[in-house]
Design an enzyme around this catalytic site. Structure first.
Site: not given
Length: 219
Positions: A81, A96, A103
C-alpha cells in the site's frame, strides 16, 4: 522523473515481495493502482488478492485478479500500500482516500507490510498532511471536540462516506512527535472507528521512489 514514473518504479519493485501461489493484500490509492497493474502481469502465479476498499476490489476484478474475502484467509504473506506521509522509522499517515480502517485491518493480517511511495511522502515529522479519523456519524461533534483538546483543527470531510458507512474528520495543525502514543489515544475515544496513524503496526519495508532509483528502508 515525473511523480507517476516514481510510483511505477516502486510498484515494480514491490512485485519482488509477492510470493507465488499466495493471496496478496492490496491497498488503496494512486500508487496502489500502479501496483495492481503490475500484479495483473503475474495474476496466473498468485491465488488472488484481498482488497482494502471497494475501489481496489473493482480495479482488481477489471484486471482479471480474483478478489478474496479477508474472512476466508488466515494470514497474508504481504500487504502492499501507499502512504500520505511516512517517516524513516516507517510510521505513516494514511487515509487520504478514505480507506484507512480496511487498510489497517488488512495490514494487521499480513506478515509483511510493504509501503510504496514517491520521495515527496517522506517527512521528518508526521502531521503536515491532515490526519484522517473515521468516526461513527452520531459521534462526529464529540470526536471533533476531543481533537481540539489534542491541539488539532478538525474538519468534516464534506460529502464523503466511507465503505463502512461512516464519516471522516481530517485533523490539521498537529505535530506528531510520538505517533504510537497518539494513535492509541485517538483510538480510545468513544465513537472513533480508527485513526489514520499507522505506527503501532507501521510498515516493515518502505520502497521510496527517487530520481536516483528506488531506495529501501527497513524497520
Amino acid at each position: 522523473m515525473t511523480q507517476d514514473e516514481l510510483k511505477l518504479a516502486v510498484a515494480r519493485e514491490a512485485i519482488k515481495y509477492v510470493e507465488e501461489d499466495s493471496i496478496v493484500g492490496v491497498g488503496t490509492g494512486s500508487t496502489a493502482n500502479f501496483f495492481i497493474d503490475e500484479l495483473a502481469k503475474m495474476k496466473g502465479r498468485i491465488d488472488g488478492a484481498v482488497a482494502s476498499s471497494e475501489a481496489t476490489a473493482t480495479r482488481l476484478k477489471e484486471r482479471g485478479i480474483r478478489v478474496v474475502e479477508l474472512n476466508s484467509v488466515g494470514e497474508l504473506a504481504v500487504y502492499v500500500d501507499g502512504a500520505d506521509e511516512i517517516t524513516e522509522h516507517l510510521a505513516m499517515i494514511k487515509g487520504g482516500g478514505g480507506a484507512l480502517t480496511r487498510e489497517k485491518i488488512v495490514a494487521a493480517v499480513a506478515r509483511k507490510f510493504v509501503c510504496i511511495a514517491d520521495g515527496s511522502k517522506l517527512v521528518p515529522t508526521l502531521g503536515e498532511f491532515p490526519l484522517p479519523v473515521e468516526v461513527i456519524p452520531m459521534a462526529r461533534s464529540w470526536v471533533g471536540r476531543q481533537m481540539v483538546k489534542l491541539g488539532g483543527i478538525p474538519r468534516l470531510r464534506e460529502g464523503f462516506t466511507t465503505d463502512n458507512g461512516n464519516l471522516i474528520i481530517d485533523v490539521s495543525g498537529l505535530k506528531i512527535l510520538n505517533p504510537p502514543e497518539l494513535e492509541q489515544a485517538i483510538n480510545n475515544i468513544p465513537g472513533v472507528v480508527t485513526v489514520g496513524l499507522f505506527a503501532q503496526r507501521g510498515a516493515d519495508i518502505l520502497l521510496l521512489g527517487t530520481p536516483n532509483g528506488v531506495k529501501t528502508y527497513r524497520r
